[in-house]
Design an enzyme around this catalytic site. Structure first.
Site, PDB file in Angstrom:
ATOM      1  N   SER A   1      71.909  56.833 -29.409  1.00 25.28           N
ATOM      2  CA  SER A   1      71.596  55.732 -30.306  1.00 25.28           C
ATOM      3  C   SER A   1      72.596  55.785 -31.460  1.00 25.28           C
ATOM      4  O   SER A   1      72.708  56.796 -32.155  1.00 25.28           O
ATOM      5  CB  SER A   1      70.155  55.906 -30.769  1.00 25.28           C
TER       6      SER A   1
ATOM      7  N   GLY B   1      73.882  49.960 -31.951  1.00 24.96           N
ATOM      8  CA  GLY B   1      73.256  49.876 -30.640  1.00 24.96           C
ATOM      9  C   GLY B   1      73.273  51.182 -29.880  1.00 24.96           C
ATOM     10  O   GLY B   1      73.115  52.257 -30.463  1.00 24.96           O
TER      11      GLY B   1
ATOM     12  N   GLY C   1      72.592  53.855 -34.110  1.00 26.50           N
ATOM     13  CA  GLY C   1      72.047  53.138 -35.271  1.00 26.50           C
ATOM     14  C   GLY C   1      72.264  51.642 -35.122  1.00 26.50           C
ATOM     15  O   GLY C   1      72.007  51.080 -34.036  1.00 26.50           O
TER      16      GLY C   1
ATOM     17  N   GLY D   1      63.997  53.968 -33.071  1.00 27.24           N
ATOM     18  CA  GLY D   1      64.350  54.863 -31.971  1.00 27.24           C
ATOM     19  C   GLY D   1      63.224  54.963 -30.952  1.00 27.24           C
ATOM     20  O   GLY D   1      63.473  55.035 -29.741  1.00 27.24           O
ATOM     21  N   ASP D   2      61.981  54.955 -31.429  1.00 24.52           N
ATOM     22  CA  ASP D   2      60.834  55.034 -30.519  1.00 24.52           C
ATOM     23  C   ASP D   2      60.736  53.766 -29.674  1.00 24.52           C
ATOM     24  O   ASP D   2      60.395  53.816 -28.485  1.00 24.52           O
ATOM     25  CB  ASP D   2      59.540  55.261 -31.311  1.00 24.52           C
TER      26      ASP D   2
END
Lengths: 308, 308
Positions: free
Chosen positions: B216, B221, B218, B247-248
């Protein structure tokens, strides 16, 4: 037993952090929780002094349940809280390395009319076995502003001495219902009477209806204006520490002294010593027994009884 | 069902205050509470996407009970948490008028060896009916640092695809146990591989044992390095908002895409759109469905499948 009423109970949470910085993330190194709200603090001190204390007021939701579980482990304090649909508030005290505290206070639950009625019934029942009652703290939403006035009248009708410790309009109305004792601090006294001169203000509060006024002057101790005379009681030395709960310890001193029929100078000495021992205790709201016992004989009480 | 594991669950509390000032007292104007910890957030997003999700991990004390009560009201999420003696941690996010957040995180409970054994049994039972499993977040005290490695091996033995989303030594050991998918952010990637160059670092993570790596990046993407090829997926525009839970949501996108056997570009587009819709949602950790649906067709996916 001595009854204390806390309509706006709280679960008091203390977080220890290194340094509180707005908009940063903090690891809490220590968490402590205890049942809170003024009347619960008063009851805990009464129990420590060897009195049986019963607490009533409201508790609800998961926070209320956590509060009651902790109360069940508090020796000498009987839980007579009335369950409500809403959730008992939390207060979060964030203590950092400076020793200073940042306080976050949740709003309390709204009380439904039926819950307020249920409380009044429980209260009147409890008065039957109470040797004194203290009405403590703010009113939650949904409880009428004249609530304390009604509870004062009920106590007087039951011949139970009643102490009122609140502020603002609930105090103003409560005083008019002629409680045995009120314990305003200087700010509450000034708000009620418009006077910043404690001696004049306490006289005025008696004229408004309170039988006795014991004003808390912070680190300078107490000023009592009673039917039997006027006294000032001051700690033997100025102390520094955490004043959280100091006023509640003073209330416990006054109530226990009333029930034990101590002469006024002894009641005031006890209240000042308890209050000072609370400021000096490492845990907010607890009192240091050794400090209390050392101080109680050394509180300076001045003033005089009126001629009979 | 899809199984998510959260060994360090939390009750996430959000306080709204006007202005957070250290060493002052604050009236909290709004309190919200929700079950938290990464795997619980993933499960909520999976349920919103129409998947059956089961959550396991630990819950205890009055906070654990509060968490489970709220979970019982979460449609599509089944509670298979294992009770423990300790108390589930709270996290308090204090949001002020600037929209910025001050975070206070309690320490989690210590897990006893018998509790860790009980969890492992429950986990192995649940694997029997799981189509995929996600292992999410930090390890509480008392759980061995190789815990995730063991849970990865158990999933592989049961032929259940396993995603690992953690950091530090638990990630390092977990990767060596050959999970199907890891989803590090740039910081976790650099900590694990020593490289700040995502393309090189993801290749290294695969060499260390992960079958697929989706990093990830941030707001830029996702970068996926898979056995079938390499892709980059970026939102159609840069967005501002609260990245809590983004993130989840990406994990939920990847897991649901895996179970639905979507081609990689579609999985990544879903994960990026969910993640972006979470940043843009007014409530931290929720996702805005309308934004998600608008974005999912507009995520730019570049890269190519390897020749078969």
């Amino acid at each position: 037993m001595i009854l204390t009423v806390t309509l706006n109970t709280a679960l008091d949470i203390t977080y220890r952090v290194r340094n509180l910085t707005p908009h940063a993330s903090h690891r809490v190194t220590e968490v402590t929780e205890r049942p809170g709200g003024k009347g619960l603090n008063v009851a805990r001190v009464l129990a420590a002094l060897g009195h049986e204390a019963t607490v009533t007021g409201f508790a609800g939701g998961t926070t209320g349940r956590a509060l009651r579980e902790r109360l069940a482990h508090t020796t000498g304090v009987v839980d007579a809280l009335v369950p409500v649909e809403g959730t008992t508030r939390r207060t979060v005290a964030v203590v950092d390395a400076t020793g200073d505290t940042t306080q976050l206070n949740e709003p309390g639950p709204a009380i439904a009319p039926a819950e307020w009625s249920a409380f009044q019934e429980v209260y009147e029942d409890l008065l039957g076995s109470a040797s004194a009652v203290a009405l403590c703290g703010s009113l939650p939403q949904g409880v009428p502003v004249g609530a304390y006035a009604g509870l004062v009248r009920a106590a007087r009708a039951a011949h139970v001495p009643v102490l009122l410790d609140t502020s603002g309009e609930p105090l103003r109305r409560g005083v008019a219902a002629r409680p045995d004792l009120v314990k305003p601090n200087t700010e509450e006294l000034a708000e009620l009477t418009g006077s910043h001169e404690p001696s004049r203000a306490t006289r005025d509060v008696r004229r408004r209806g309170a039988h006795t006024v014991v004003a808390s002057l912070g680190p300078e101790g107490l000023l009592a204006h009673t039917a039997e005379g006027r006294w000032r009681a001051a700690p033997p030395r100025r102390v520094r520490g955490n004043p959280t709960g100091a006023g509640d310890s003073a209330v416990a001193g006054l109530l226990s002294g009333l029930v034990e029929r101590l002469p006024w100078p002894e009641r005031l000495a006890r209240a000042v010593a308890l209050s000072t021992a609370t400021v000096l205790a490492p845990v907010a709201g607890e009192f240091d027994r050794a400090v209390y016992e050392e101080l109680v004989g050394r509180v300076r009480v001045t003033g005089e009884a009126d001629a009979a």
